[in-house]
Design a protein around this motif. Structure first.
Motif, PDB file in Angstrom:
ATOM      1  N   PRO A 186      71.801  57.019 -88.907  1.00 38.97           N
ATOM      2  CA  PRO A 186      73.019  56.698 -88.168  1.00 38.97           C
ATOM      3  C   PRO A 186      72.710  55.917 -86.885  1.00 38.97           C
ATOM      4  O   PRO A 186      71.801  56.290 -86.139  1.00 38.97           O
ATOM      5  CB  PRO A 186      73.611  58.062 -87.815  1.00 38.97           C
ATOM      6  CG  PRO A 186      72.854  59.089 -88.579  1.00 38.97           C
ATOM      7  CD  PRO A 186      71.563  58.469 -88.976  1.00 38.97           C
TER       8      PRO A 186
ATOM      9  N   SER B 131      75.135  53.674 -91.280  1.00 35.53           N
ATOM     10  CA  SER B 131      76.267  54.435 -90.744  1.00 35.53           C
ATOM     11  C   SER B 131      76.296  54.239 -89.247  1.00 35.53           C
ATOM     12  O   SER B 131      75.270  53.923 -88.622  1.00 35.53           O
ATOM     13  CB  SER B 131      76.151  55.920 -91.107  1.00 35.53           C
ATOM     14  OG  SER B 131      74.972  56.475 -90.572  1.00 35.53           O
ATOM     15  N   THR B 144      80.160  55.693 -92.899  1.00 33.82           N
ATOM     16  CA  THR B 144      79.043  55.213 -93.708  1.00 33.82           C
ATOM     17  C   THR B 144      79.517  54.008 -94.512  1.00 33.82           C
ATOM     18  O   THR B 144      80.558  54.062 -95.161  1.00 33.82           O
ATOM     19  CB  THR B 144      78.535  56.322 -94.651  1.00 33.82           C
ATOM     20  OG1 THR B 144      78.172  57.465 -93.866  1.00 33.82           O
ATOM     21  CG2 THR B 144      77.312  55.858 -95.437  1.00 33.82           C
TER      22      THR B 144
END
Lengths: 210, 210
Positions: A186, B131, B144
């Motif tokens: 992420p 993401s 995502t």
């Protein structure tokens, strides 16, 4: 980077920043509702330093990101900051700011570049790229994106924000920017920052590669 | 495209979609507050049809965008839909959906591609890109992003959403996608869509140019 303590939640009071309400409507004969938030329009600026070929970012603690990185069972009424340090909520972003003054967007962009990044730029250095909706779900405010090339000579102040803002100015080389957009995540950045980076890589970066 | 009537606002009730609250914290010794919104994590999918070299978009009425396009003096308690037609609130987006089920994100992405765009894709066609945080201000949920190449053979259903969703599937050629990201705006799309388009143009498009 940050010392974070005493995190707890309370009901939303009458807030100048976040005004939630229900939008009721009839679409093609069907009655519907949608819950919305009124937020300010904003500006964001891609700041590229051509003296050293580095992209200028701002780094700061963002409660919205910190909160979302805590497992739901550990964020019921408060958060244990020993278990979950402030680093979890640090975001890397383009220089940006909300439009809360009656001024041309270019003036607001110029002020943000000075306040956050410390560069005093002439207005004519701001290239307006485009504008888009900052979200489509609960908030649909307009964000206008600029591109601005700066030099070390224009760095007249420290940057870091005003009032109680705690902002760190961070520089990345073009290969580092490329690594960021190729990262599996992420990524602790919003999509507007990633759009800005891809725009730069696609339309601008080649002329600065050595 | 849409027939819109009877638009009015009401206070936010207890909402499953929008949960605003105040985040209280002490940063480097300074007591602060930040107003937040709890929202769901989500998925978005870049759907590219390789049978005809077109990008697949979804188009729908978004109350958040419509509301923001109305001048503040004309959106006090209600909106005159004769003066401000639904077209003002139409957004062009990547296929997307919230994660509100206990399933792998790939499964949710696959379902959204079928429900919204009508393509029945094998899971292994989904390429996870990255993401990121869907916002840094009031909402910091994780989105995502996937990339998926589809063929006309995979189009088994009409698409257009489920329940009371009213979604139109729209296709654009690569030159049309390029024109979109070069548009001076305002673009009626979120930055996540623009990031997705730039990512495609930069990393994928060349192999499909004729």
């Amino acid at each position: 980077m940050e010392d974070l303590t005493n995190v707890y939640f309370s009901p939303l009071p009458d807030s100048p920043y976040v005004k939630p309400f229900r939008f009721n409507y009839t679409q093609n004969g069907m009655e519907k509702t949608w819950d919305l938030l009124e937020v300010h329009d904003s500006v964001a600026i891609i700041v590229f330093n051509v003296s050293r070929n580095v992209m200028v970012f701002v780094k700061q603690f963002r409660p919205a990101i910190y909160y979302n990185r805590i497992p739901p069972q550990d964020r019921q009424n408060s958060i244990d900051t020993k278990k979950y340090p402030a680093e979890l909520g640090i975001a890397l972003e383009m220089c940006a700011g909300i439009i809360d003054k009656q001024k041309p967007v270019e003036e607001i962009a110029k002020e943000e570049v000075l306040e956050e990044c410390g560069y005093d730029i002439p207005l004519e250095k701001l290239q307006r790229i485009t504008s888009y909706r900052s979200g489509v779900g609960v908030q649909g405010a307009l964000q206008t994106l600029f591109y601005c090339e700066v030099t070390d000579n224009m760095k007249t102040e420290q940057g870091g924000g005003i009032d109680d803002e705690i902002i760190e100015v961070v520089e990345k080389t073009i290969p580092e920017v490329e690594a960021m957009v190729r990262s599996p995540g992420p990524i602790s950045s919003p999509p507007s920052c990633l759009f800005a980076l891809m725009w730069f890589l696609h339309f601008k970066a080649d002329q600065f590669r050595t």
